[in-house]
Motif scaffolding. Structure first.
Motif, PDB file in Angstrom:
ATOM      1  N   GLN A   1       4.056   2.898   3.907  1.00 51.55           N
ATOM      2  CA  GLN A   1       4.853   1.791   3.427  1.00 51.55           C
ATOM      3  C   GLN A   1       5.220   2.181   2.184  1.00 51.55           C
ATOM      4  O   GLN A   1       6.467   1.769   1.947  1.00 51.55           O
TER       5      GLN A   1
ATOM      6  N   CYS B   1      -1.134   5.195   6.802  1.00 50.63           N
ATOM      7  CA  CYS B   1      -0.117   3.592   6.800  1.00 50.63           C
ATOM      8  C   CYS B   1       0.191   3.694   5.219  1.00 50.63           C
ATOM      9  O   CYS B   1       1.317   3.082   5.085  1.00 50.63           O
TER      10      CYS B   1
ATOM     11  N   LEU C   1       8.803   3.396   2.745  1.00 56.11           N
ATOM     12  CA  LEU C   1       9.451   2.539   3.118  1.00 56.11           C
ATOM     13  C   LEU C   1      10.021   1.291   2.500  1.00 56.11           C
ATOM     14  O   LEU C   1      11.692   1.182   1.948  1.00 56.11           O
ATOM     15  N   SER C   2       8.971   0.900   1.419  1.00 53.45           N
ATOM     16  CA  SER C   2       9.641   0.324   0.657  1.00 53.45           C
ATOM     17  C   SER C   2      10.934   0.752  -0.551  1.00 53.45           C
ATOM     18  O   SER C   2      11.639  -0.360  -1.117  1.00 53.45           O
TER      19      SER C   2
ATOM     20  N   VAL D   1       6.756  -4.287   3.831  1.00 52.19           N
ATOM     21  CA  VAL D   1       5.524  -3.254   4.817  1.00 52.19           C
ATOM     22  C   VAL D   1       4.871  -4.327   4.926  1.00 52.19           C
ATOM     23  O   VAL D   1       4.044  -3.980   3.702  1.00 52.19           O
ATOM     24  N   THR D   2       3.863  -4.519   6.331  1.00 52.47           N
ATOM     25  CA  THR D   2       2.267  -4.880   5.351  1.00 52.47           C
ATOM     26  C   THR D   2       1.655  -4.121   6.192  1.00 52.47           C
ATOM     27  O   THR D   2       1.498  -3.135   6.987  1.00 52.47           O
TER      28      THR D   2
ATOM     29  N   ALA E   1       8.998   3.622  11.996  1.00 53.28           N
ATOM     30  CA  ALA E   1       9.456   1.868  11.788  1.00 53.28           C
ATOM     31  C   ALA E   1      11.212   2.087  11.684  1.00 53.28           C
ATOM     32  O   ALA E   1      11.829   1.353  12.234  1.00 53.28           O
TER      33      ALA E   1
ATOM     34  N   HIS F   1       5.332 -11.077  12.102  1.00 46.60           N
ATOM     35  CA  HIS F   1       6.799  -9.508  11.862  1.00 46.60           C
ATOM     36  C   HIS F   1       7.156  -9.311  13.026  1.00 46.60           C
ATOM     37  O   HIS F   1       6.738  -9.776  14.582  1.00 46.60           O
TER      38      HIS F   1
ATOM     39  N   LEU G   1       1.842  -2.706  10.006  1.00 46.33           N
ATOM     40  CA  LEU G   1       1.503  -1.206  10.627  1.00 46.33           C
ATOM     41  C   LEU G   1      -0.220  -1.251  10.244  1.00 46.33           C
ATOM     42  O   LEU G   1      -0.779  -1.663   9.308  1.00 46.33           O
TER      43      LEU G   1
ATOM     44  N   ASP H   1       8.594  -7.131   7.317  1.00 47.26           N
ATOM     45  CA  ASP H   1       9.783  -6.909   8.516  1.00 47.26           C
ATOM     46  C   ASP H   1       9.049  -5.873   9.485  1.00 47.26           C
ATOM     47  O   ASP H   1       9.254  -6.314  10.219  1.00 47.26           O
ATOM     48  N   VAL H   2       7.594  -5.121   8.383  1.00 45.34           N
ATOM     49  CA  VAL H   2       7.119  -4.272   9.963  1.00 45.34           C
ATOM     50  C   VAL H   2       5.577  -4.207   9.342  1.00 45.34           C
ATOM     51  O   VAL H   2       5.130  -4.375   8.387  1.00 45.34           O
TER      52      VAL H   2
ATOM     53  N   THR I   1       6.793   7.069   9.151  1.00 41.27           N
ATOM     54  CA  THR I   1       7.911   5.984   8.379  1.00 41.27           C
ATOM     55  C   THR I   1       8.981   6.335   9.188  1.00 41.27           C
ATOM     56  O   THR I   1       9.852   5.093   9.468  1.00 41.27           O
TER      57      THR I   1
END
Length: 739
Positions: free
Chosen positions: A624, A620, A627-628, A634-635, A724, A657, A610, A607-608, A721
């Motif tokens: 992640q 970052c 956000l998870s 997230v990468t 994003a 992405h 970083l 999705d996103v 976060t």
């Protein structure tokens, strides 16, 4: 010395006056032990201090158990120094049978006695206050008597007193209305660790990296002369300052312009090289004190100027001969090197005992009384351990312990076991130096990190500490490289700014393989904007031949040392933050060389993306994890290189992405700008991709704890976060996250 005015300043209370009725001698119990806090609040507020800094410390912090300071308690500003003991003499007159001259002598002795006691109280105050704040104050302890003498003789803020190094100014801050704010030193919304024009009218110029006070003071002196004013300008420099070329450029210009300027050289007998420290030191004795008084006296100066006029009239080379005789005679009387200042055009006086208040005041009063003296240098000898029983390693430990934790919050760790990035660097350098005899280290800056001493001990002939001479360090390193060696030039980010011209012309333009190790990169906590490494990514990555890297953890740092050691056709730089490692033990092994211009994906998502650079990779990873938990994949990638960029990695992140966020602890124009340049030219911004850079704000972030600075800068995991979430259209969640 003449008697001072007999009028008390309004700041001394009536109760203080009454306690001296019918007394003929001074008693420390006669002074009040506390100061009216309401009065202090009003006084400080009038200077803008309380409004700018915030509330005063808690009352419990003000009156901890400490040695009483009765004289200091009634000194709210420098003007109060000038009225010490006068009331005592006046009240004692009916009981004394001495003439006016005798009264003057008595008054002088009482003043000197009280000034000495005041210096002891300031030293005690510094020890008790600063030991609680865990800040280094050794340099300020050395200049307590000098500070008292300066404020007693000169009339600040009308007279300008400039300091080169912030660490010397704590006694100055105490005497200029900031005593009860000292516990807030270097804290958020507290006192600056340096002089600050915004903080006090007694700070005429901001002291940052040192070596600027003579240049600034000379500018003020010339402006004074042009405007027809008469205030004195005094600048205080120290041993570290004298390593910088700007000091001698300013002295030479001062000698040429011949404006009235007083330069105080605070010689605490430091040396860059231990062998020199073990040699003979400048001595202070009765003869040197007498000679210093003679040199500074008005009659001697007038006699010297009259002799010059006579020899000029005689002609036939007599003036030049007399000048040489004068130089040799003064060189024989003065310590080694004193004639250097004479050659630069400054009238040398000294050495003077920096802990003898009487000698200091005598010399300074004579210097201040000369209306047309030109530039004068007063050589003052001080001892940094004077009156200090505290552990002076606190400042260094504090700097070492300001580091990053895995959750992106700077943290402090107690004990010497806390490993720092500098420890890791030195370990890697030693390993590389053991394999390659051509590797040498050049260090420049205000003070050397203790870990570098390990390298110096093992490779003493391959380690060069040049002190606060960054321009020289860069060009010296270029010369070493041209001679076939592999120099690692270690300079803090904020100090590398001084040497940028040398970086451009002496290194990068000629593509000379100097390896720049940029320390204290990014935010630096209590040192605030003065030592913040905000700009090195920008000014190094714009150079055509420079390879630019940043370490995200200790493993990457060791790999970058190995990588830099193998590059021999162009310059390279890599940065790391001040302080502790990423809260895990790193293996003691050699580094692995990185492929130039390659990054690495740490976490895969869809999705996103970083893309972090340097220390911000850790934040970052924190974002992640947050956000998870919200169901967002997230990468996280570690760019490792700002120049050259990993083009393959960038195209992969853009293709896979919808959102790309770059994060760096540097100013605009750095890593994010290089990414934007590429993806714009590559057409990646022509479609669905949303790109956002997160960088340091376009303002200076004042001193605070490292964690507080990250919040102010918007660089925490929560800020990443929220960015994003906002790009995903989940604005409400982003706002709630930041509440």
């Amino acid at each position: 010395m003449g008697t001072a005015p007999t009028q008390f300043p309004s700041g001394i209370t009536a109760s203080f006056h009454a306690k001296f009725d019918n007394r003929t001698e001074l008693s420390s119990s006669s002074f009040p032990s506390t100061l009216n806090l309401t009065k202090l609040s009003i006084h400080a507020s009038s200077k803008g201090l309380v409004n700018r800094i915030g509330s005063l410390p808690d009352i419990d912090d003000l009156f901890w158990e400490k040695v009483p300071t009765p004289i200091l308690d009634v000194v709210e500003s420098p003007i109060h120094l000038k009225s010490l003991s006068i009331k005592v003499c006046a009240l004692s007159l009916p009981m004394l049978t001495i003439d006016a001259y005798g009264l003057s002598i008595l008054n002088e002795r009482l003043v000197l006695q009280e000034l000495k006691l005041l210096a002891d109280e300031i030293r005690s105050e510094l020890s008790s206050t600063m030991s609680k704040t865990q800040k280094s104050f050794k340099a300020s302890l050395a200049v307590v008597e000098l500070t008292v003498a300066l404020h007693y003789v000169f009339h600040a803020p009308v007279d300008k007193i400039l300091w080169d190094a912030g660490e010397q100014t704590y006694a100055h801050k105490i005497l200029t209305g900031r005593r009860f704010l000292m516990p807030t030193l270097r804290q958020k919304n507290g006192l600056s660790g340096y002089t600050s024009r915004a903080e006090s009218e007694y700070d005429p110029f901001g002291a940052g990296h040192g070596c600027n006070s003579i240049s600034a003071g000379l500018g003020m002196a010339v402006a004074r002369d042009i405007k027809g004013k008469r205030e004195r300008v005094v600048t205080v420099i120290n041993n570290t300052t004298t390593m910088a070329g700007q000091v001698y450029e300013a002295m030479s210009n001062a000698g040429y312009l011949d404006s009235n300027l007083v330069v105080i050289l605070n010689d605490s007998r430091h040396s860059l090289h231990p062998k020199i420290e073990e040699g003979p030191k400048t001595s202070i004795n009765a003869l040197s004190s007498t000679l210093s008084r003679i040199q500074s006296s008005k009659s001697f100066r007038k006699f010297r100027e009259a002799a010059k006029d006579v020899t000029k009239k005689i002609g036939k080379g007599m003036h030049e001969l007399a000048a040489k005789v004068d130089e040799y005679a003064r060189g024989m009387m003065g310590p080694p090197g004193s004639t250097l200042f004479e050659e630069l055009g400054l009238y040398y006086i000294g050495p003077v005992d920096g802990h003898n208040t009487e000698d200091l005041i005598c010399v300074l009063q004579e210097v201040a009384s000369l209306d047309s003296m030109g530039p004068v240098l007063v050589h003052v000898i001080t001892e940094e351990n004077q009156g200090s029983g505290a552990d002076q390693k606190r400042g260094t430990v504090e700097q070492q312990q300001e580091g990053l934790s895995l959750n992106g919050i700077y943290a402090f760790s107690n004990g010497d076991s806390c490993q720092t990035y500098s420890d890791c660097l030195v370990t890697a350098l030693i390993m590389e130096a053991e394999k390659d005899k051509d590797i040498v280290v050049v260090h420049a800056g205000m003070e050397m990190d203790p870990s570098l001493k390990l390298f110096r001990e093992q490779f003493s002939d391959r380690f060069f500490d040049v002190g606060m001479a960054e321009q020289h360090a860069v060009t010296f390193s270029a010369g070493l490289a041209c001679g076939g060696l592999k120099p690692f030039c270690i300079i803090p980010s904020a100090f590398l700014q001084r040497a940028y011209d040398q970086v451009v012309h002496d290194v990068d333009r000629q593509s000379i393989p100097v390896r720049f190790v940029i320390t204290s990169a990014g935010l630096v906590g209590s040192d605030g904007p003065l030592q913040c490494g905000a700009f090195d990514i920008t000014f190094m990555s714009c150079l055509p031949n420079m390879i630019v890297m940043a370490a995200s953890d200790e493993d990457k740092l060791m790999n970058m040392v190995t990588t830099a050691a193998q590059i021999d056709d162009r310059p390279v730089c890599f940065r790391y933050p001040r302080g502790a490692l990423v809260m895990r033990d790193y293996p003691i092994r050699g580094g692995n060389a990185l492929e130039i211009g390659t990054g690495k994906v740490l976490v895969e998502g869809k999705d996103v993306a970083l893309l972090g650079y340097g220390a911000m990779v850790q934040n970052c990873l924190k974002a992640q994890a947050l956000l998870s938990k919200l169901g967002i994949s997230v990468t996280v990638a570690d760019a490792r290189f700002c120049k050259p960029l990993d083009i393959k990695l960038l195209r992969q992140l853009c293709s896979n992405h919808d959102i790309l966020i770059t994060v760096e602890e540097g100013s605009v124009g750095g890593f994010g700008s290089h990414v934007a340049q590429f993806i714009a030219l590559d057409g990646q911004l022509d479609g669905r991709l949303k790109w956002r850079p997160i960088v340091l704000p376009d303002n200076y972030i004042e001193h605070a704890s490292p964690g507080e600075q990250l919040v102010l800068a918007g660089l925490t995991g929560h800020h990443i976060t929220a960015t994003a979430l906002s790009l995903l259209g989940r604005t409400r969640e982003a706002l709630l996250l930041m509440c």
